[in-house]
Design a protein around this motif. Sequence first.
Motif, short mmCIF file in Angstrom:
data_model
loop_
_atom_site.label_atom_id
_atom_site.label_comp_id
_atom_site.label_asym_id
_atom_site.label_seq_id
_atom_site.Cartn_x
_atom_site.Cartn_y
_atom_site.Cartn_z
N GLU A 1 46.47 30.54 82.47
CA GLU A 1 45.33 31.06 81.71
C GLU A 1 44.50 29.90 81.15
OE1 GLU A 1 44.58 33.95 82.12
OE2 GLU A 1 46.26 35.34 81.99
N LEU A 2 43.20 29.98 81.38
CA LEU A 2 42.25 29.00 80.85
C LEU A 2 41.30 29.73 79.89
CD1 LEU A 2 41.46 26.97 84.08
CD2 LEU A 2 43.21 26.57 82.38
N CYS A 3 41.84 30.05 78.71
CA CYS A 3 41.08 30.81 77.72
C CYS A 3 39.83 30.06 77.28
CB CYS A 3 41.95 31.11 76.51
SG CYS A 3 43.48 31.97 76.87
N THR A 4 39.90 28.72 77.21
CA THR A 4 38.78 27.97 76.66
C THR A 4 37.55 28.02 77.55
OG1 THR A 4 39.39 25.86 77.69
CG2 THR A 4 40.41 26.38 75.57
N VAL A 5 37.73 28.29 78.84
CA VAL A 5 36.57 28.36 79.74
C VAL A 5 35.61 29.46 79.32
CG1 VAL A 5 35.89 28.80 82.14
CG2 VAL A 5 37.82 27.32 81.65
N SER A 6 36.11 30.43 78.53
CA SER A 6 35.28 31.55 78.09
C SER A 6 34.66 31.34 76.70
CB SER A 6 36.10 32.85 78.09
OG SER A 6 36.50 33.17 79.39
N PHE A 7 34.87 30.17 76.08
CA PHE A 7 34.23 29.92 74.78
C PHE A 7 32.72 30.06 74.94
CE2 PHE A 7 37.72 26.93 72.90
CZ PHE A 7 38.53 28.03 72.71
N ARG A 8 32.13 30.82 74.02
CA ARG A 8 30.70 31.17 74.12
C ARG A 8 29.94 30.70 72.89
NH1 ARG A 8 30.20 36.00 77.15
NH2 ARG A 8 28.05 36.11 76.40
N MET A 9 28.69 30.27 73.11
CA MET A 9 27.82 29.85 72.02
C MET A 9 26.55 30.67 71.92
SD MET A 9 27.97 25.71 72.20
CE MET A 9 26.95 25.71 73.68
N VAL B 1 37.10 33.72 65.86
CA VAL B 1 38.56 33.82 65.88
C VAL B 1 39.11 33.23 67.17
CG1 VAL B 1 40.50 35.43 65.93
CG2 VAL B 1 38.61 35.80 64.32
N ALA B 2 38.47 33.55 68.30
CA ALA B 2 38.92 33.03 69.60
C ALA B 2 38.85 31.50 69.62
CB ALA B 2 38.09 33.62 70.72
N THR B 3 37.78 30.94 69.06
CA THR B 3 37.64 29.49 69.02
C THR B 3 38.74 28.84 68.19
OG1 THR B 3 35.24 29.75 69.23
CG2 THR B 3 36.02 27.61 68.52
N ALA B 4 39.19 29.53 67.15
CA ALA B 4 40.24 29.00 66.29
C ALA B 4 41.63 29.14 66.90
CB ALA B 4 40.21 29.70 64.93
N LEU B 5 41.81 30.04 67.85
CA LEU B 5 43.15 30.39 68.33
C LEU B 5 43.49 29.89 69.73
CD1 LEU B 5 43.80 34.12 67.30
CD2 LEU B 5 45.13 32.11 66.63
N GLY C 1 29.18 34.98 81.13
CA GLY C 1 30.61 34.84 81.33
C GLY C 1 31.37 35.97 80.67
N LEU C 2 32.68 35.78 80.52
CA LEU C 2 33.51 36.77 79.84
C LEU C 2 33.35 36.63 78.33
CD1 LEU C 2 36.77 36.34 81.97
CD2 LEU C 2 35.09 38.18 82.16
N GLY C 3 33.30 37.77 77.66
CA GLY C 3 33.21 37.79 76.20
C GLY C 3 34.41 38.50 75.62
N VAL C 4 35.02 37.89 74.59
CA VAL C 4 36.26 38.44 74.05
C VAL C 4 35.98 39.70 73.23
CG1 VAL C 4 36.19 37.04 71.93
CG2 VAL C 4 38.39 37.84 72.83
N ILE C 5 36.88 40.67 73.32
CA ILE C 5 36.81 41.90 72.53
C ILE C 5 38.00 41.95 71.59
CG2 ILE C 5 36.93 44.43 72.60
CD1 ILE C 5 35.63 44.31 75.36
N PHE C 6 37.72 41.96 70.28
CA PHE C 6 38.71 42.26 69.25
C PHE C 6 38.08 43.32 68.35
CE2 PHE C 6 40.16 37.61 69.54
CZ PHE C 6 41.15 37.92 70.44
N ALA C 7 38.08 44.57 68.80
CA ALA C 7 37.37 45.61 68.06
C ALA C 7 38.17 46.12 66.87
CB ALA C 7 37.01 46.77 68.99
N ARG C 8 39.50 46.02 66.96
CA ARG C 8 40.37 46.44 65.85
C ARG C 8 41.37 45.34 65.55
NH1 ARG C 8 42.98 52.20 66.96
NH2 ARG C 8 42.11 52.24 69.06
N ALA C 9 41.73 45.21 64.31
CA ALA C 9 42.66 44.17 63.91
C ALA C 9 44.04 44.44 64.52
CB ALA C 9 42.74 44.07 62.40
N ILE C 10 44.59 43.45 65.20
CA ILE C 10 45.87 43.61 65.87
C ILE C 10 47.06 43.59 64.91
CG2 ILE C 10 47.41 42.60 67.60
CD1 ILE C 10 44.84 41.63 69.04
#
Length: 349
Positions: free
Chosen positions: A170-178, A187-191, A234-243
Amino acid sequence: MSTPVGLISLATAQPPHELPQADVAEAARGVFRDRFPQFERMAPVFESAGVRTRQSAMPMEWYLQPRNWPERMEAYTAAAVDLFTRAARGALDEAGLTGGEIDVIVTVSSTGIATPSLEARAMGALGFRPDAARVPVFGLGCAGGATGLALAARLAAAQPGCRVLFVTVELCTVSFRMDEPSKADIVATALFGDGAAACVLRSGEDGFAQVEGVAEHTWPDTLDIMGWRVDPQGLGVIFARAIPPFARKHLRPAMDAMLSAQDLAVPDVDRFVCHPGGMKVIEALEGSLDLGQGALDHERQVLSDHGNMSAPTVLYVLDRARRVGLPRRSVVTALGPGFTASTVTLRAA
């Protein structure tokens, strides 16, 4: 499982670029402060996430420029094939096998799209046979380490003598978006970080652990909890509800049901090997499973050293646990989009 399956080997691989959390926080402030008015209010997440450093496929400067789909997937493919090859070779070497002795290759990756898939691109370097079965799997997200391990075990059990190589990259950082930052992006950038892990499984009693059982539970009407959205950039992360609150409330009943089907209960498990989605997720898992605060020590250390790498992360935790000595029975478990809990029950050799 009706047919014994041995977990023969386990190896991990990291990309070359180190991203200390303090440097990431400073870069994020420079990028997001003027584009996202709530940034300073969310900035403490870089300290509370539990991440000290993580590894990335590209140098930090790469992420500070706008990127489109072709650029992201070009970076994903090149780095993912390299990580796949290194992790797979590590697992093969530990198992005392060559690529030509592998019958089935299971590949799990959800952070990029490569067709032909990664195992096909690595066939020459690893010496896979032309008749080896290829099983690429997309869309499992953070649950992919446990679900992929379960799938590999099922395939090994289905054909006695079959040798299965399972690789997750998994290359999660490739999806970092600005472009249009959101709370989820911060949150994704921090994790998130990048990584790979690989295992060899074979029917039989050998290996450092045997797979006793596998199980999954998907909660209805939870598609919005986590996942990807597909945008032009690109891909955008979805965190619609707190896990964390969802896990704290709902994981234990699901775990009870999954273990009950194996004639087990939570007290029968000596060690839960969990995917560390973040510090708050770790705390929620400890609370839901009555493990006691601080019980998930390997999970905290992996999160600190590598961040959340999505699917490979739980295998990093398993690798640490087996190096200090697995207890009699452990359960590898991860949560991912669906919203799904996946488990693999292991008995130490």
